[in-house]
Design an enzyme around this catalytic site. Structure first.
Site, PDB file in Angstrom:
ATOM      1  N   GLY A  15     -10.232  11.794  10.369  1.00 18.02           N
ATOM      2  CA  GLY A  15     -10.011  10.460  10.945  1.00 18.02           C
ATOM      3  C   GLY A  15      -8.850  10.536  11.930  1.00 18.02           C
ATOM      4  N   ARG A  16      -8.190   9.410  12.104  1.00 14.74           N
ATOM      5  CA  ARG A  16      -7.118   9.336  13.110  1.00 14.74           C
ATOM      6  C   ARG A  16      -6.016  10.356  12.827  1.00 14.74           C
ATOM      7  NH1 ARG A  16      -8.243   4.548  10.912  1.00 14.74           N
ATOM      8  NH2 ARG A  16      -9.032   2.839  12.188  1.00 14.74           N
ATOM      9  N   ILE A  17      -5.575  10.425  11.554  1.00 19.01           N
ATOM     10  CA  ILE A  17      -4.435  11.301  11.244  1.00 19.01           C
ATOM     11  C   ILE A  17      -4.862  12.767  11.289  1.00 19.01           C
ATOM     12  CG2 ILE A  17      -2.721  11.893   9.466  1.00 19.01           C
ATOM     13  CD1 ILE A  17      -2.763   8.892   8.655  1.00 19.01           C
ATOM     14  N   ARG A  53     -16.921  13.009   6.124  1.00 16.89           N
ATOM     15  CA  ARG A  53     -18.147  12.380   5.607  1.00 16.89           C
ATOM     16  C   ARG A  53     -19.231  12.379   6.681  1.00 16.89           C
ATOM     17  NH1 ARG A  53     -15.506   7.105   3.062  1.00 16.89           N
ATOM     18  NH2 ARG A  53     -14.275   7.528   4.882  1.00 16.89           N
ATOM     19  N   THR A  54     -18.827  11.987   7.897  1.00 19.39           N
ATOM     20  CA  THR A  54     -19.779  12.066   9.009  1.00 19.39           C
ATOM     21  C   THR A  54     -19.119  12.847  10.136  1.00 19.39           C
ATOM     22  OG1 THR A  54     -18.913   9.944   9.740  1.00 19.39           O
ATOM     23  CG2 THR A  54     -21.025   9.898   8.590  1.00 19.39           C
ATOM     24  N   ARG A  72      -3.363  11.519  -0.458  1.00 24.10           N
ATOM     25  CA  ARG A  72      -2.991  10.899  -1.726  1.00 24.10           C
ATOM     26  C   ARG A  72      -2.964  11.990  -2.790  1.00 24.10           C
ATOM     27  NH1 ARG A  72      -1.337   7.368   0.850  1.00 24.10           N
ATOM     28  NH2 ARG A  72      -1.808   5.143   0.774  1.00 24.10           N
ATOM     29  N   GLU A 132       2.884   9.334  -8.817  1.00 25.17           N
ATOM     30  CA  GLU A 132       4.176   9.008  -8.195  1.00 25.17           C
ATOM     31  C   GLU A 132       4.881   7.901  -8.966  1.00 25.17           C
ATOM     32  OE1 GLU A 132       3.582   8.235  -3.998  1.00 25.17           O
ATOM     33  OE2 GLU A 132       2.514  10.131  -3.759  1.00 25.17           O
ATOM     34  N   HIS A 162       6.803  11.332  -0.384  1.00 24.24           N
ATOM     35  CA  HIS A 162       5.853  10.437   0.299  1.00 24.24           C
ATOM     36  C   HIS A 162       6.496   9.754   1.518  1.00 24.24           C
ATOM     37  CE1 HIS A 162       1.945   8.013  -0.498  1.00 24.24           C
ATOM     38  NE2 HIS A 162       2.162   8.158   0.789  1.00 24.24           N
TER      39      HIS A 162
HETATM   40  C1  GLV Z   1       0.811   6.112   3.496  1.00 22.19           C
HETATM   41  O1  GLV Z   1       0.615   6.935   2.652  1.00 22.19           O
HETATM   42  C2  GLV Z   1      -0.173   5.201   3.971  1.00 22.19           C
HETATM   43  O2  GLV Z   1      -1.285   5.166   3.439  1.00 22.19           O
HETATM   44  O3  GLV Z   1       0.137   4.440   4.910  1.00 22.19           O
END
Ligand code: GLV
Length: 328
Positions: free
Chosen positions: A159-161, A181-182, A243, A272, A290
């Site tokens: 995705g974006r990240i 996924r796609t 996550r 966490e 995090h």
């Molecule tokens: C950070 O973990 C977020 O989901 O923005």
């Protein structure tokens, strides 16, 4: 003083002041004490009178919380990942849910790159050595690490990240493979010179660095586990800024201790703020609390986006005028 007739918003933790100021001109704001609303029972105790909730990824917005929040119209997460919210229950109760994509992409891309460099070049270990007074002069064999050029970065979750990380890794000469996924659109694939790997096992087997950039869902829970560590090359590095529960933390500690993989950069944990004790003592891992999106600019932008979603709902805007509503 509480202004009459204004809606009331609970912000579960102290957040950048600009966000609180922005919301304060439109609503009565309560800011929770640090950590108080990481406990479901505290949220249940206090939520009843609020029209909107601006919560953290550490806030458990369960069905019970949502049912107790009888006036709630929107839950806006101060995060892009929203696995802490029972979205189905919210929608059944006619409560909208929003998150904050886009504004944190670049900060997270920078962070993933920094973490990868810190692990491959052994920053923690080497700094500790220096602080312990062991540095007695330049050593030709001291702290050798893996170079990134021509290595393969395997990304799960493009995705974006994931794309922001890939973009940076390209600048370091890495080859990009990914699973998603796609399949992403061809233009982006070409820009990143990224190869789509439909078979996850193949990605585990052939990545020098494996990066997790997918959301936590029932499908991705413990996606990285004892079996997949057996597939990964011994020299490989795991980077997780998604996550914690995407990785079986006990299996990761074992993989590091047994040398099944060479290192890990971990920003997120299964429970966490608790970190598995075997991971704390494992070699070659950089463990961080995090903080991937933790820049002044980004945290303020996250807050303002969540606030905008809240004010849009409270002023009765149509759904298509509300930023980043989660629809499914
Ligand atoms: C950070 O973990 C977020 O989901 O923005």
């Amino acid at each position: 003083m509480m202004a009459q007739n204004l809606p009331s918003v609970l912000i579960t933790e102290p957040i950048p002041e600009a966000v609180v100021d922005f919301l304060s001109s439109h609503a009565n704001i309560t800011v929770g004490e640090k950590g108080r609303y990481s406990k479901e029972e505290n949220l249940i105790e206090d939520i009843a009178g609020y029209d909107a909730l601006l919560c953290m990824l550490s806030t458990p917005v369960t069905e019970q919380v949502l049912k107790t929040g009888r006036k709630l119209r929107i839950v806006a997460n101060f995060a892009v990942g929203y696995n802490n919210i029972d979205v189905k229950a919210a929608h059944e109760l006619n409560i909208k849910v929003a998150n904050t994509p886009d504004v944190l992409t670049e900060a997270c891309g920078d962070f993933a790159m920094a973490l990868l460099l810190a692990v491959t070049r052994r920053f923690n270990e080497a700094e500790q050595y220096l602080r312990d007074g062991k540095f007695e002069g330049w050593e030709p064999l001291g702290f050798l690490g893996m170079e990134l050029r021509k290595k393969t970065l395997g990304i799960i979750g493009m995705g974006r990240i994931g794309q922001a990380f890939a973009n940076r890794a390209r600048a370091f000469g890495m080859n990009i493979s990914y699973h998603n996924r796609t399949r992403i659109d061809q233009k982006t694939e070409q820009e990143l010179q990224a190869t789509y790997i439909p078979n996850l096992e193949e990605l585990f087997e052939n990545s020098d660095v494996l990066s997790l950039n997918c959301p936590l869902t029932p499908e991705t829970y413990h996606l990285v586990n004892k079996k997949t560590f057996d597939l990964m090359p011994n020299h490989s590095i795991l980077i997780n800024i998604s996550r914690g529960p995407v990785v079986d933390e006990a299996a990761l500690a074992e993989a590091l201790n047994k040398g099944k993989i060479a290192g890990a950069g971990i920003d997120v944990f299964e429970r966490e703020p608790v970190v598995h004790p075997d991971l704390l003592s494992a070699p070659n891992c950089t463990l961080l609390p995090h903080i991937a999106s933790a820049t002044y600019e980004t945290r303020e932008a996250i807050g303002l986006l969540a606030a905008e979603a809240i004010l849009s709902v409270l002023s009765n805007k149509q759904d298509d005028q509300i930023p980043n509503l989660i629809t499914a």
